[in-house]
Design a protein around this motif. Sequence first.
Motif, PDB file in Angstrom:
ATOM      1  N   ALA A   2      24.731  65.666  28.933  1.00  0.00           N
ATOM      2  CA  ALA A   2      26.182  65.477  28.872  1.00  0.00           C
ATOM      3  C   ALA A   2      26.853  66.210  30.036  1.00  0.00           C
ATOM      4  O   ALA A   2      27.795  65.701  30.649  1.00  0.00           O
ATOM      5  N   ARG A   3      26.351  67.392  30.338  1.00  0.00           N
ATOM      6  CA  ARG A   3      26.947  68.155  31.438  1.00  0.00           C
ATOM      7  C   ARG A   3      26.671  67.493  32.785  1.00  0.00           C
ATOM      8  O   ARG A   3      27.527  67.461  33.650  1.00  0.00           O
ATOM      9  N   LEU A   4      25.436  66.958  32.915  1.00  0.00           N
ATOM     10  CA  LEU A   4      25.106  66.239  34.154  1.00  0.00           C
ATOM     11  C   LEU A   4      26.060  65.063  34.334  1.00  0.00           C
ATOM     12  O   LEU A   4      26.606  64.830  35.409  1.00  0.00           O
ATOM     13  N   LEU A   5      26.291  64.336  33.241  1.00  0.00           N
ATOM     14  CA  LEU A   5      27.121  63.136  33.325  1.00  0.00           C
ATOM     15  C   LEU A   5      28.591  63.479  33.581  1.00  0.00           C
ATOM     16  O   LEU A   5      29.325  62.682  34.162  1.00  0.00           O
ATOM     17  N   ALA A   6      29.004  64.668  33.163  1.00  0.00           N
ATOM     18  CA  ALA A   6      30.419  65.045  33.325  1.00  0.00           C
ATOM     19  C   ALA A   6      30.721  65.597  34.716  1.00  0.00           C
ATOM     20  O   ALA A   6      31.875  65.702  35.114  1.00  0.00           O
ATOM     21  N   SER A   7      29.662  65.930  35.466  1.00  0.00           N
ATOM     22  CA  SER A   7      29.871  66.515  36.802  1.00  0.00           C
ATOM     23  C   SER A   7      30.464  65.481  37.762  1.00  0.00           C
ATOM     24  O   SER A   7      30.134  64.300  37.695  1.00  0.00           O
ATOM     25  N   ARG A   8      31.387  65.931  38.641  1.00  0.00           N
ATOM     26  CA  ARG A   8      32.009  65.016  39.624  1.00  0.00           C
ATOM     27  C   ARG A   8      31.864  65.601  41.017  1.00  0.00           C
ATOM     28  O   ARG A   8      32.805  66.209  41.552  1.00  0.00           O
ATOM     29  N   PRO A   9      30.722  65.434  41.652  1.00  0.00           N
ATOM     30  CA  PRO A   9      30.532  66.011  42.982  1.00  0.00           C
ATOM     31  C   PRO A   9      31.441  65.332  44.012  1.00  0.00           C
ATOM     32  O   PRO A   9      31.528  64.108  44.052  1.00  0.00           O
ATOM     33  N   HIS A  10      32.142  66.163  44.797  1.00  0.00           N
ATOM     34  CA  HIS A  10      32.988  65.660  45.881  1.00  0.00           C
ATOM     35  C   HIS A  10      32.510  66.260  47.197  1.00  0.00           C
ATOM     36  O   HIS A  10      32.099  67.429  47.233  1.00  0.00           O
ATOM     37  N   LEU A  11      32.604  65.482  48.254  1.00  0.00           N
ATOM     38  CA  LEU A  11      32.419  66.045  49.590  1.00  0.00           C
ATOM     39  C   LEU A  11      33.737  66.716  49.953  1.00  0.00           C
ATOM     40  O   LEU A  11      34.762  66.046  50.078  1.00  0.00           O
ATOM     41  N   VAL A  12      33.703  68.053  50.090  1.00  0.00           N
ATOM     42  CA  VAL A  12      34.980  68.761  50.313  1.00  0.00           C
ATOM     43  C   VAL A  12      35.114  69.313  51.719  1.00  0.00           C
ATOM     44  O   VAL A  12      36.233  69.552  52.178  1.00  0.00           O
ATOM     45  N   ALA A  13      33.999  69.550  52.407  1.00  0.00           N
ATOM     46  CA  ALA A  13      34.112  70.141  53.743  1.00  0.00           C
ATOM     47  C   ALA A  13      32.820  69.954  54.500  1.00  0.00           C
ATOM     48  O   ALA A  13      31.778  69.591  53.929  1.00  0.00           O
ATOM     49  N   ILE A  14      32.889  70.167  55.795  1.00  0.00           N
ATOM     50  CA  ILE A  14      31.695  70.269  56.611  1.00  0.00           C
ATOM     51  C   ILE A  14      31.800  71.614  57.313  1.00  0.00           C
ATOM     52  O   ILE A  14      32.816  71.908  57.972  1.00  0.00           O
ATOM     53  N   GLY A  15      30.797  72.448  57.088  1.00  0.00           N
ATOM     54  CA  GLY A  15      30.853  73.785  57.682  1.00  0.00           C
ATOM     55  C   GLY A  15      29.573  74.079  58.422  1.00  0.00           C
ATOM     56  O   GLY A  15      28.684  73.236  58.526  1.00  0.00           O
ATOM     57  N   VAL A  16      29.470  75.301  58.937  1.00  0.00           N
ATOM     58  CA  VAL A  16      28.250  75.731  59.604  1.00  0.00           C
ATOM     59  C   VAL A  16      27.421  76.495  58.572  1.00  0.00           C
ATOM     60  O   VAL A  16      27.952  77.319  57.824  1.00  0.00           O
ATOM     61  N   ALA A  17      26.111  76.206  58.553  1.00  0.00           N
ATOM     62  CA  ALA A  17      25.252  76.780  57.532  1.00  0.00           C
ATOM     63  C   ALA A  17      25.441  78.284  57.416  1.00  0.00           C
ATOM     64  O   ALA A  17      25.580  78.830  56.322  1.00  0.00           O
ATOM     65  N   ARG A  18      25.444  78.961  58.567  1.00  0.00           N
ATOM     66  CA  ARG A  18      25.573  80.427  58.592  1.00  0.00           C
ATOM     67  C   ARG A  18      26.810  80.893  57.808  1.00  0.00           C
ATOM     68  O   ARG A  18      26.778  81.912  57.119  1.00  0.00           O
ATOM     69  N   ASP A  19      27.884  80.114  57.877  1.00  0.00           N
ATOM     70  CA  ASP A  19      29.147  80.534  57.266  1.00  0.00           C
ATOM     71  C   ASP A  19      29.269  80.135  55.795  1.00  0.00           C
ATOM     72  O   ASP A  19      29.958  80.797  55.032  1.00  0.00           O
ATOM     73  N   VAL A  20      28.650  79.030  55.419  1.00  0.00           N
ATOM     74  CA  VAL A  20      28.967  78.504  54.081  1.00  0.00           C
ATOM     75  C   VAL A  20      27.816  78.532  53.080  1.00  0.00           C
ATOM     76  O   VAL A  20      28.043  78.556  51.873  1.00  0.00           O
ATOM     77  N   VAL A  21      26.571  78.493  53.556  1.00  0.00           N
ATOM     78  CA  VAL A  21      25.439  78.453  52.618  1.00  0.00           C
ATOM     79  C   VAL A  21      25.184  79.864  52.093  1.00  0.00           C
ATOM     80  O   VAL A  21      24.995  80.786  52.878  1.00  0.00           O
TER      81      VAL A  21
ATOM     82  N   LEU B 171      33.771  65.384  62.325  1.00  0.00           N
ATOM     83  CA  LEU B 171      33.802  64.949  60.922  1.00  0.00           C
ATOM     84  C   LEU B 171      34.507  65.983  60.046  1.00  0.00           C
ATOM     85  O   LEU B 171      35.212  65.630  59.097  1.00  0.00           O
ATOM     86  N   ALA B 172      34.345  67.251  60.375  1.00  0.00           N
ATOM     87  CA  ALA B 172      34.993  68.311  59.595  1.00  0.00           C
ATOM     88  C   ALA B 172      36.509  68.146  59.652  1.00  0.00           C
ATOM     89  O   ALA B 172      37.205  68.200  58.633  1.00  0.00           O
ATOM     90  N   GLU B 173      37.005  67.911  60.863  1.00  0.00           N
ATOM     91  CA  GLU B 173      38.457  67.732  61.013  1.00  0.00           C
ATOM     92  C   GLU B 173      38.927  66.474  60.299  1.00  0.00           C
ATOM     93  O   GLU B 173      39.958  66.470  59.635  1.00  0.00           O
ATOM     94  N   ALA B 174      38.136  65.419  60.465  1.00  0.00           N
ATOM     95  CA  ALA B 174      38.516  64.155  59.829  1.00  0.00           C
ATOM     96  C   ALA B 174      38.564  64.317  58.309  1.00  0.00           C
ATOM     97  O   ALA B 174      39.495  63.840  57.656  1.00  0.00           O
TER      98      ALA B 174
END
Lengths: 225, 479, 511
Positions: free
Chosen positions: B72-91, B219-222
């Motif tokens: 049920a939790r899997l089905l309720a999840s709504r993944p969105h693409l929210v940003a493009i960042g640099v791995a060092r900064d965001v991961v 793409l990040a800016e777009a």
Amino acid sequence: MRIEDRGSLQSPATATPRLPLTCRDLDPVPGPISRATLVLDLSSVGVPARTRALLSGEGGAPDSVESRVFRWAHARIGSLVEKLLSGELRVAAYRPDAAGLTGLGPGLTPTGDDVLVGLSAMARRLAGGGLVEIRAAVALSTVLAGLPAEETTPAAHLLLREASEGRFPAVLATVVELIGNPHADAESLRTAGARLAETGAHSGADLLAGALALVQGVVDARESS
Amino acid sequence: MSATSLLGGPIEVVHAGIDAVAEAPRAAGAPVTVVDFRPPAGGDTRRMALLSELLSGPAAREIDAANARALARLLASRPHLVAIGVARDVVPGMADDLFLHAGPPVTWERMCGPMRGAVIGGLLYEGRAKDADEAERLAASGVVRFDPCHHHDAVGPMAGLVTPSMPVFVIEDRGGERPGTRTFCTLNEGLGKVLRYGAFSEEVVARLVFMRDELGPVLAEALALRGPIDLKHLMAQALQMGDEGHNRNRAGTSLLFRELAPAVVRATADRERAARVLDFVNGNDHFFLNLSMPMGKCLLKAAEGEPLSSLVSVMARNGTDFGIQLASMPGRWFTGPALNVRGLYFPGRTEADANPDIGDSAITETAGFGGFAMAAAPAIVQFVGGSAEDALAATRAMRRITLGPNPGFAIPSLGFSGSPTGIDLRLALERNLLPQINTGIAHREPGVGQVGAGLVTPPWEAFHAALEAFAEHVRASRA
Amino acid sequence: MTTRILVRPGCYHDSARLMQVSRELSALPGIQEAVAMMGTETNRRLLAEAGFLGTDVDAATPIDMIVGLRGGPDTAVTAATAALDRLLSGSATSAGGPAAPERPGTVSEALEARPAANLVSVAVPGPYAAFVAHRALDAARSVFLFSDNVPLADEVALKRRAAALGLLVMGPDCGTAILAGVGLGFANRVERGPVGIVGASGTGIQELCSLLDRSGVGVSHAIGTGSRDLSAGVGGLMTEAGLGLLANDPATRALLLVAKHPDAGVAERLHGLLATLGKPVAVRYLGEGRRGEVDGVLYAGSLDEAAEAAASRVASTPAARGDLAFAAREAVAPVGAGGSRLVGLFGGGSLAAEARCVLEARGIATRVPEEKLAANAPLPPGNLVVDTGDDAYTVGRPHPMVDQTVRCELIRAAGSDPSVGVLLLDLVLGDGAHPDPAPEIVEAVAAARAARGSRPLSVVASVCGTRRDPQGTARQEETLRRAGVEVEPSAARAAATAADLVLSVRQEVAR
């Protein structure tokens, strides 16, 4: 019976035939193409068994329909290649062999039509590189435009018309553009050839056969001269 | 169905075993359904006993309930693409000396060819080595650390290499019970000679540089201009357009392109720059794969943490080992040898050239699409030598080992029923049926690239190890 | 060699489909070549040149599929033509196998597909049986568990769980059951009627059904419990459950319980339940003597007596019947037995036990040989009663109720022995059993008699079966009688007759 007469029997796909492969223009050739490059390219590109059978005229079980397709196609490809290399300019000279190829063999786009398209693409390429008389290549294109629609499948007819106007399936164009290009590496040619070879059930291998037949012809002709 | 109602009749029988025993009810005119019986868990007595305990023992109903909640939790999840960042900064946990890779943990010594090739390419790309030889020495010297993508909520196709300066998609859960959960994936490089298949030539590095300096920033800016993109919505459409989200991503890529193109143009002053970026996306049918994967990871993260769930939440390969995780024990790997892929090889290539199964992309099957949604993508069954009927059969088979359909991912050819979702470890073992994974095949040597594509399964060893651990975990949790 | 050319108008398929058609037709038996191509002018000429000729091809167009077939015999080509149409109609089977619905792979899936199924019958090898039975209980279904070699601990766990869920686990090692007129395992076809049976013995239940049928009395249900149910370990869990069900079942007016060697403690506890069921109960504990009526519960001395008691309780006008203790039987006219020894060769284990009991009661001591009997070894001394369904005789072969080879060999061997005067046999009929057992038995008896020359051999047999059984009880009995076999309606009566024969031989010898 005309296509229009059998509407009720057709699937929607038949009623409005669509091009089986996306076509595009060939890139212009930057300069003369050397025979040495072609020899190298021939050794780099992988030749699938079906393509080899069309190039040699030998393949399939003895006396099978498949073996006949290879023999028929081989004879006509040979004749067309010979005419292209001898600089034959008369459109009519190409017609009998082209008519013998259109509609020949299995597939949505029969083998013969694919071979014609491959051959025409390579003729344009080598004409740009100075190895084939330009007017000979144009004569072949003209013949393709004039082949009767009712002699092959609707999809193949569309493909022939595109080819006659210089647009070729993208998978084929990529291979053709890598041939005779001294800056292209063997690996890219091999990869592109492999991608072409696995297109469709037979079509990729048949397109490749048309293209390679002319390259082989140029290499052989220069060797003997 | 109480025994009292049994005596009231009419009797209808389900029969397993020697057929002569079913003769009598048939003679009496009772309907008899005969089961194609195979010993569960491969007939191994010990595993069968563990499995019986988990399916039929006192904990079974609690496990069922936990699985229902996880699904049920899997089905309720709504993944969105929210940003493009640099791995060092965001991961999370990313560091300058850290390279992430696909699959369960693996040392340089045990890394397969394509994985090593990707590491070499990564070192060249990061400017830490001048040439391949130096890169190889550096990699062996321990100067960079290696860690699975999954340990950082990231996923990567094939070798799955993530280095600090790479641009990454940032996916965020905008629904479900834990909004804000983020997952990550690099941008897809395209086909041919690419880092993820272990190639590291100049053109490979040059492409990575283009992706870092131009593709990522543009793409990040777009995306910032366009706003977050609902990936589940895109995926749902793609499934109805012939994608399965793993080996075919043509529709997803086209849909994404439509979403992004106007914003790319608006966000970029330099027309040529915009065109290069759009050409790159347009020229790569697999561009959407690197979004379908972190979307799957995001869905599965939503399912994690249910203490008694037997849902498989990770399947990942590093080219040497295949590892799985369970939603009840996130972070714990159960591994077995990565298997060879049954598939079609490019002309001139054979199984002898192939590296064993590699990549985090099996997250797509784990999340209930990819090979599980094969029925949506008959075009690629053709590619692996099957018929359209085989595609339907593949999806139907996966229903047998999953917790339920995902109504959000409807498959037209199966009457718009949902894609089978949520692998139940127990059902796979009971039914002797492993998840079917669609995948590409990498050359076993570093630097060569893709040699084919096909179908593969996890090794039974991973499932057996998970069974032992899960049985122990259930006992301990309930004690 | 036949060539055929077919046109399928408007069949415009993609290339892969055409290739698939060619490939699949080529793979059919007898087909040498199969080609599927679009009907272009060139292709038509090509096919004509290759010897594929046909008039309707001339009308084909590039949007028609033409298929050339070459092969032999003619029927193979015709079959391929049919296969082509199946392929094109889409009901085709691909190389991957039939698209037809497959058998469910597990009991759980079968129950999902058949929600109305209310009983799961399990006859898988012992080690897997408990797993499967538990899965049936998971889905709240009762189980008929034919499998044997199920560990005792698993049986106890299954039965405890079933009892808690209000379900039945009939077995393991449960040979027969009849529920609402539907037989399971080795089952006789009975009329539905007022007598309910609970049994830990398969042939015990069958013999009761057979006896009731001969009295014209039907059976409501026969609930098997598995041979170990009344052991101390299992504690009679399913016997209790079964009795409880039948006590509450409106169709059941009288109850019968049959079991072999119950644990004393379990039997005692069970007695409390039996005495308070509120319906007439007769019990037959095989191997034990008659205890008569205790607290209203009849502990009978034979299956015959138990069946008779139940029948008389439900019959509107009790029919006059033979004395159940066999005291007043008409004297048997001995055919002049050749020896004084008796050998019983049984297919039904409970029937062997029943026979032993009757023989002992008549003063004829019997023994079970320590070594298993073999056709080529000398017969051990004494009166022998052997269950040829015992594990020692059935390793690697079906039960003698299905395959009589071993028993017939033993009949020949024992019957040929001049010291043997009487052979005692049983025949068990019903679904699952041998389709026509009497002729094989008769043949073996004839062979034995032939080997003895002038020395006579008495043979007594009982047939356990009902009028509706597929083997035809009357026909089986007739076959036996015509071959000079004394036929009795039950194992106990056959044993009594055999005992009389042995005793009369002894008297003759004494004189």
